[in-house]
Design an enzyme around this catalytic site. Structure first.
Site, mmCIF file in Angstrom:
data_model
loop_
_atom_site.group_PDB
_atom_site.id
_atom_site.type_symbol
_atom_site.label_atom_id
_atom_site.label_comp_id
_atom_site.label_asym_id
_atom_site.label_seq_id
_atom_site.Cartn_x
_atom_site.Cartn_y
_atom_site.Cartn_z
ATOM 1 N N ALA A 41 4.021 39.651 -23.402
ATOM 2 C CA ALA A 41 4.517 38.342 -22.954
ATOM 3 C C ALA A 41 5.930 38.438 -22.392
ATOM 4 C CB ALA A 41 4.464 37.334 -24.102
ATOM 5 N N ASP A 92 -0.982 37.143 -27.847
ATOM 6 C CA ASP A 92 -0.344 38.308 -27.228
ATOM 7 C C ASP A 92 0.025 39.335 -28.287
ATOM 8 O OD1 ASP A 92 0.958 39.766 -25.022
ATOM 9 O OD2 ASP A 92 2.813 39.263 -26.074
ATOM 10 N N GLU A 124 -1.025 45.267 -35.421
ATOM 11 C CA GLU A 124 -0.399 46.207 -34.490
ATOM 12 C C GLU A 124 0.483 47.189 -35.252
ATOM 13 O OE1 GLU A 124 0.228 43.346 -30.575
ATOM 14 O OE2 GLU A 124 1.882 43.724 -31.940
ATOM 15 N N ARG A 136 5.293 37.074 -33.218
ATOM 16 C CA ARG A 136 4.992 38.273 -33.989
ATOM 17 C C ARG A 136 3.618 38.120 -34.621
ATOM 18 N NH1 ARG A 136 8.131 40.323 -31.275
ATOM 19 N NH2 ARG A 136 10.047 41.481 -31.808
ATOM 20 N N THR A 187 2.890 34.177 -29.130
ATOM 21 C CA THR A 187 3.594 35.202 -28.354
ATOM 22 C C THR A 187 4.797 35.725 -29.134
ATOM 23 O OG1 THR A 187 4.868 33.467 -27.244
ATOM 24 C CG2 THR A 187 2.895 34.281 -26.101
ATOM 25 N N HIS A 218 0.665 42.600 -26.174
ATOM 26 C CA HIS A 218 2.077 42.450 -26.535
ATOM 27 C C HIS A 218 2.977 42.624 -25.302
ATOM 28 C CE1 HIS A 218 4.893 42.681 -30.219
ATOM 29 N NE2 HIS A 218 5.629 42.337 -29.165
#
Length: 313
Positions: free
Chosen positions: A288, A253, A258, A229, A227, A286
């Site tokens: 969390a 997450d 990304e 990076r 959760t 993303h």
């Protein structure tokens, strides 16, 4: 009146608090970075999430800037060291979403352990396959927390009621063992962990920190939660570990590929296709730390820090 520029949208309580302090707040959510650089000298403060990188060029143009307020935890999009050289204070608000992150990590793991993704899909099709959806329990397992800052500590506190053993390793933080967690060395983390939860910032040191060599150090086959990076984990290595069984399942997450706007980049579809089709992988977008409550708390903590900063002037 001193002006503050909001480069990203945040909870309105921050602007309300800043106005109460006597500041004039302006917003620009669409102009290019270059355009904002041309007039950033008009402002003593900026509020940003992750829209673009605050680099040396930007800071050299910010002749009157006193502070940068980053709504959230990560500071990888800000050259913090150069800001300090320019006597610009940098504030973030990891306290604001730490509870959200801890709850989300547990929620993802419960979903994985109890086969909730496939069980839900099957019941919607009229299938009651109880044996194929037999779950496993937290109780008795060791959760290893990698990085014991605000997020890691919040997760440790929330795990107390699950009757599991919680250990944590942090290269830069010591003497934090206590009721919620036992401090361990990296080798002890490798030796004892059943479930690994990553709570690292992103830096040159931590990019792809979790790779094949790292994962192969674990004595047991493990479950992995990220959760933090996406770039903390080398995705191709994680997929190999999932295929070999070294990683029994993953809760992600965040993903390595990304974009800055948290959407899927177009160059990693093969890896993404594997993850999205794997039954032992839980994905979320993303979010969390992205709760109704954290949205307000992130801005509240920033307002508190800015108010304290100017009270000392």
């Amino acid at each position: 009146m001193p002006n503050i520029l909001f480069i990203d949208s945040v909870h309105p309580i921050l602007e309300e608090r800043l106005i109460q302090m006597g500041f004039v707040c302006e917003h620009d959510y669409t102009s290019s970075k270059t355009s904002i650089e041309e007039r950033i000298s008009n402002y003593i403060g900026i509020v940003i999430r992750s829209r673009f990188t605050i680099d040396k060029t930007f800071l050299d143009n910010a002749e009157n800037l006193k502070f940068i307020a980053r709504s959230g935890a990560g500071l990888e999009n800000i050259d913090v060291a150069y800001a300090a050289q320019k006597n610009i204070s940098v504030f973030n608000s990891p306290e604001g979403n730490k509870d959200a992150v801890g709850e989300h990590a547990i929620g993802m793991l419960l979903m994985l352990f109890n086969q909730l993704k496939q069980g839900d899909a099957q019941v919607r099709q009229g299938i009651w396959d109880r044996e194929a959806n037999r779950g496993i329990e937290f109780s008795g397992k060791t959760v290893g927390i990698l990085g014991y800052g605000n997020m890691g500590e919040a997760l440790a506190k929330k795990l107390v009621g699950f009757n599991c053993n919680v250990i944590a390793y942090d290269k830069y933080k010591k003497d934090f063992d206590g009721f919620f967690v036992d401090e361990v060395s990296l080798n002890e983390l490798f030796e004892q962990t059943d479930i690994l939860s990553i709570h690292l910032p992103l830096s040159e040191e931590t990019k792809h920190y979790v790779n094949t060599a790292f994962l192969n150090n674990f004595k047991k086959n493990i479950y992995l939660i990220n959760t933090a990076r996406g770039n903390n984990v080398k995705t191709d290595d994680l997929i190999q570990a999932l295929q070999s069984g070294k990683v029994l399942g993953a809760c992600l997450d965040v993903l390595e590929f990304e974009s800055k706007s948290f959407e899927l980049e177009q160059t990693h579809h093969e890896a993404f296709n594997y993850l999205k089709n794997a039954e032992n992988v839980i994905l979320s977008p993303h979010v969390a730390g992205w709760t109704v409550e954290s949205y307000k708390k992130l801005s509240t903590f920033l307002a508190d820090k800015i108010e304290l900063f100017f009270s000392k002037k």
